[in-house]
Design an enzyme around this catalytic site. Structure first.
Site, PDB file in Angstrom:
ATOM      1  N   TYR A 181      -0.530 -11.066   1.490  1.00  0.00           N
ATOM      2  CA  TYR A 181      -0.645 -12.274   0.654  1.00  0.00           C
ATOM      3  C   TYR A 181      -0.503 -11.962  -0.836  1.00  0.00           C
ATOM      4  O   TYR A 181      -0.407 -12.861  -1.670  1.00  0.00           O
ATOM      5  CB  TYR A 181      -1.973 -13.010   0.917  1.00  0.00           C
ATOM      6  CG  TYR A 181      -3.173 -12.112   0.820  1.00  0.00           C
ATOM      7  CD1 TYR A 181      -3.664 -11.466   1.955  1.00  0.00           C
ATOM      8  CD2 TYR A 181      -3.801 -11.880  -0.396  1.00  0.00           C
ATOM      9  CE1 TYR A 181      -4.742 -10.617   1.879  1.00  0.00           C
ATOM     10  CE2 TYR A 181      -4.890 -11.034  -0.489  1.00  0.00           C
ATOM     11  CZ  TYR A 181      -5.356 -10.410   0.650  1.00  0.00           C
ATOM     12  OH  TYR A 181      -6.435  -9.563   0.560  1.00  0.00           O
ATOM     13  N   GLY A 240      -4.742  -1.215  12.151  1.00  0.00           N
ATOM     14  CA  GLY A 240      -5.875  -2.082  12.491  1.00  0.00           C
ATOM     15  C   GLY A 240      -5.450  -3.536  12.653  1.00  0.00           C
ATOM     16  O   GLY A 240      -5.801  -4.193  13.650  1.00  0.00           O
ATOM     17  N   LYS A 244     -13.332  -0.687   9.721  1.00  0.00           N
ATOM     18  CA  LYS A 244     -13.400  -1.627  10.845  1.00  0.00           C
ATOM     19  C   LYS A 244     -13.525  -0.944  12.209  1.00  0.00           C
ATOM     20  O   LYS A 244     -14.150  -1.487  13.108  1.00  0.00           O
ATOM     21  CB  LYS A 244     -12.168  -2.534  10.841  1.00  0.00           C
ATOM     22  CG  LYS A 244     -12.130  -3.492   9.648  1.00  0.00           C
ATOM     23  CD  LYS A 244     -10.935  -4.428   9.758  1.00  0.00           C
ATOM     24  CE  LYS A 244     -10.718  -5.183   8.464  1.00  0.00           C
ATOM     25  NZ  LYS A 244      -9.639  -6.171   8.579  1.00  0.00           N
ATOM     26  N   ASP A 274     -10.927 -11.520  12.397  1.00  0.00           N
ATOM     27  CA  ASP A 274      -9.518 -11.433  11.991  1.00  0.00           C
ATOM     28  C   ASP A 274      -8.605 -12.106  13.029  1.00  0.00           C
ATOM     29  O   ASP A 274      -7.645 -12.782  12.657  1.00  0.00           O
ATOM     30  CB  ASP A 274      -9.083  -9.968  11.829  1.00  0.00           C
ATOM     31  CG  ASP A 274      -9.606  -9.357  10.531  1.00  0.00           C
ATOM     32  OD1 ASP A 274      -9.817 -10.093   9.555  1.00  0.00           O
ATOM     33  OD2 ASP A 274      -9.799  -8.122  10.505  1.00  0.00           O
TER      34      ASP A 274
HETATM   35  P1  NAP Z   1      -3.424   0.303   8.562  1.00  0.00           P
HETATM   36  O1  NAP Z   1      -4.356   0.372   9.715  1.00  0.00           O
HETATM   37  O2  NAP Z   1      -3.421   1.372   7.531  1.00  0.00           O
HETATM   38  O3  NAP Z   1      -1.935   0.184   9.175  1.00  0.00           O
HETATM   39  C1  NAP Z   1      -0.802   0.243   8.343  1.00  0.00           C
HETATM   40  C2  NAP Z   1       0.438  -0.155   9.144  1.00  0.00           C
HETATM   41  O4  NAP Z   1       1.571  -0.169   8.249  1.00  0.00           O
HETATM   42  C3  NAP Z   1       0.773   0.834  10.256  1.00  0.00           C
HETATM   43  O5  NAP Z   1       1.383   0.141  11.320  1.00  0.00           O
HETATM   44  C4  NAP Z   1       1.783   1.762   9.549  1.00  0.00           C
HETATM   45  O6  NAP Z   1       2.657   2.436  10.421  1.00  0.00           O
HETATM   46  C5  NAP Z   1       2.571   0.740   8.765  1.00  0.00           C
HETATM   47  N1  NAP Z   1       3.296   1.317   7.645  1.00  0.00           N
HETATM   48  C6  NAP Z   1       2.789   1.797   6.470  1.00  0.00           C
HETATM   49  N2  NAP Z   1       3.794   2.234   5.689  1.00  0.00           N
HETATM   50  C7  NAP Z   1       4.945   2.057   6.394  1.00  0.00           C
HETATM   51  C8  NAP Z   1       6.312   2.328   6.130  1.00  0.00           C
HETATM   52  N3  NAP Z   1       6.712   2.869   4.966  1.00  0.00           N
HETATM   53  N4  NAP Z   1       7.236   2.010   7.069  1.00  0.00           N
HETATM   54  C9  NAP Z   1       6.858   1.453   8.236  1.00  0.00           C
HETATM   55  N5  NAP Z   1       5.572   1.168   8.562  1.00  0.00           N
HETATM   56  C10 NAP Z   1       4.632   1.476   7.638  1.00  0.00           C
HETATM   57  O7  NAP Z   1      -3.628  -1.053   7.743  1.00  0.00           O
HETATM   58  P2  NAP Z   1      -4.004  -2.516   8.301  1.00  0.00           P
HETATM   59  O8  NAP Z   1      -5.412  -2.816   8.018  1.00  0.00           O
HETATM   60  O9  NAP Z   1      -3.503  -2.640   9.693  1.00  0.00           O
HETATM   61  O10 NAP Z   1      -3.131  -3.428   7.311  1.00  0.00           O
HETATM   62  C11 NAP Z   1      -1.752  -3.634   7.559  1.00  0.00           C
HETATM   63  C12 NAP Z   1      -1.265  -4.842   6.760  1.00  0.00           C
HETATM   64  O11 NAP Z   1      -1.975  -6.013   7.137  1.00  0.00           O
HETATM   65  C13 NAP Z   1      -1.454  -4.677   5.255  1.00  0.00           C
HETATM   66  O12 NAP Z   1      -0.283  -5.114   4.609  1.00  0.00           O
HETATM   67  C14 NAP Z   1      -2.614  -5.608   4.935  1.00  0.00           C
HETATM   68  O13 NAP Z   1      -2.452  -6.175   3.656  1.00  0.00           O
HETATM   69  C15 NAP Z   1      -2.458  -6.688   5.997  1.00  0.00           C
HETATM   70  N6  NAP Z   1      -3.735  -7.371   6.346  1.00  0.00           N
HETATM   71  C16 NAP Z   1      -3.887  -8.689   6.040  1.00  0.00           C
HETATM   72  C17 NAP Z   1      -5.049  -9.356   6.380  1.00  0.00           C
HETATM   73  C18 NAP Z   1      -5.198 -10.812   6.065  1.00  0.00           C
HETATM   74  O14 NAP Z   1      -6.296 -11.341   6.211  1.00  0.00           O
HETATM   75  N7  NAP Z   1      -4.160 -11.493   5.635  1.00  0.00           N
HETATM   76  C19 NAP Z   1      -6.081  -8.674   7.040  1.00  0.00           C
HETATM   77  C20 NAP Z   1      -5.902  -7.314   7.343  1.00  0.00           C
HETATM   78  C21 NAP Z   1      -4.725  -6.669   6.986  1.00  0.00           C
HETATM   79  P3  NAP Z   1       2.240   3.925  10.959  1.00  0.00           P
HETATM   80  O15 NAP Z   1       1.301   3.675  12.099  1.00  0.00           O
HETATM   81  O16 NAP Z   1       3.541   4.497  11.373  1.00  0.00           O
HETATM   82  O17 NAP Z   1       1.601   4.647   9.808  1.00  0.00           O
END
Ligand code: NAP
Length: 285
Positions: A226, A135, A71, A107
């Site tokens: 989800y 993201g 993205k 999003d």
């Molecule tokens: P990403 O860019 O990889 O970001 C991951 C996030 O999770 C970061 O803030 C990371 O913190 C944190 N994290 C990971 N492991 C952790 C831990 N053990 N303790 C505390 N924080 C932790 O991924 P993303 O695309 O933003 O996705 C994040 C979430 O959003 C996922 O669960 C995904 O399923 C969900 N999502 C849902 C939708 C939807 O349409 N419903 C769309 C997009 C994403 P750090 O920065 O410290 O690593």
């Protein structure tokens, strides 16, 4: 609809991609509207994203969705970036028009629409605490500011990811504060909406160390996860009395908006929702 020489192609690029529910959702919509379109999933590694997007353009696809890890990379590849996608710092939907790739972000729209649907909540004037600054967390926090939230608090494990969000929100009238994850409980007293945009909860049982007392009926808790349908956070929040929702509604509405951008038609939401629930939860109704 039989695939033939006139079939219009859209799809999603990601790595990994086999888990995606988007083909089920979009293909159900095409079938319901008797459109000769198909939506396919492609495993594309980051170094190949540029070539893959040029392929979308050169093979005359109608567009693609982008998911992890593409993205942000796409911002520098597409010819034009829509204003909201630029502010949110990510592209999740690409169109091809007159030989040009144009990037959008649905999003943020999907998130705001999901809040309206799940909690009848509009972001204007609200105080929002977002856990996560990846993201999704970044796009959600900035969308809250764009839509007029009074205050955004972002908590993230890695503090370096907070300053670009602070910078973007600083251009709006919304107040911004960054905190540590272990400060979330104390901050929740003054918050209308708590969002989990971290990966914490993807594995069954994984959660946050928050006391039941923070989950009052005045608090809405939106978990972007989800799958599983109910994270430990949502289970605790619901049991303790807060309003809760998982992230399927965000996934649905970002997909519906992408459908509308590509086709110019109104998305058949009930059909897409049913297909999504069948693909993600195995529901057969
Ligand atoms: P990403 O860019 O990889 O970001 C991951 C996030 O999770 C970061 O803030 C990371 O913190 C944190 N994290 C990971 N492991 C952790 C831990 N053990 N303790 C505390 N924080 C932790 O991924 P993303 O695309 O933003 O996705 C994040 C979430 O959003 C996922 O669960 C995904 O399923 C969900 N999502 C849902 C939708 C939807 O349409 N419903 C769309 C997009 C994403 P750090 O920065 O410290 O690593």
């Amino acid at each position: 609809m039989q695939i033939d020489g006139s079939t219009q192609i859209v799809g999603v690029f990601g790595a990994p991609i086999t888990h995606t529910a988007s083909p089920a959702m979009h293909n159900a919509a095409f079938a319901a509207l008797e459109m000769n379109w198909t939506y396919l999933a492609f495993h594309v590694e980051p170094p190949n994203l540029r070539q893959a997007l040029f392929g979308v353009r050169d093979m005359n696809f109608r567009g693609v969705n982008l998911t992890i890890p593409h993205k942000i990379l796409a911002l520098d590849i597409v010819d034009e970036v829509d204003a909201e996608a630029r502010r949110l710092g990510a592209v999740n939907t690409v169109t091809v028009a007159a030989g040009k790739l144009r990037g959008f972000n649905t999003d943020g729209y999907g998130f705001a629409k999901a809040l309206k649907e799940e909690f009848d909540l509009s972001l204007k004037g609200k105080r929002v605490l977002v856990m996560g600054a990846g993201g999704a967390g970044r796009a959600i926090a900035i969308k809250c500011a764009i839509d007029g939230a009074a205050k955004i608090v972002v908590a993230n494990r890695t503090s370096a990811k907070l300053s670009p969000i602070a910078h973007e929100i600083g251009k709006t009238k919304t107040a911004f504060e960054s905190i540590k994850l272990n400060e979330v409980a104390a901050a929740l007293a003054n918050v209308d909406l708590l969002v989990n945009a971290t990966a914490v909860g993807l594995n069954e049982g994984e959660g946050f160390d928050l006391p039941d007392a923070v989950f009052t009926p005045a608090l809405a808790v939106y978990d972007t996860i989800y799958r599983p349908a109910e994270t430990a956070l949502l289970r605790q929040a619901a049991r303790a009395g807060a309003k809760t929702s998982n992230g399927l509604s965000m996934l649905l509405h970002q997909g519906a908006k992408a459908f509308e951008i590509w086709t110019g038609l109104k998305a058949p939401l009930p059909v897409m929702r049913r297909a999504l629930r069948a693909a993600v939860y195995g529901e057969t109704t």
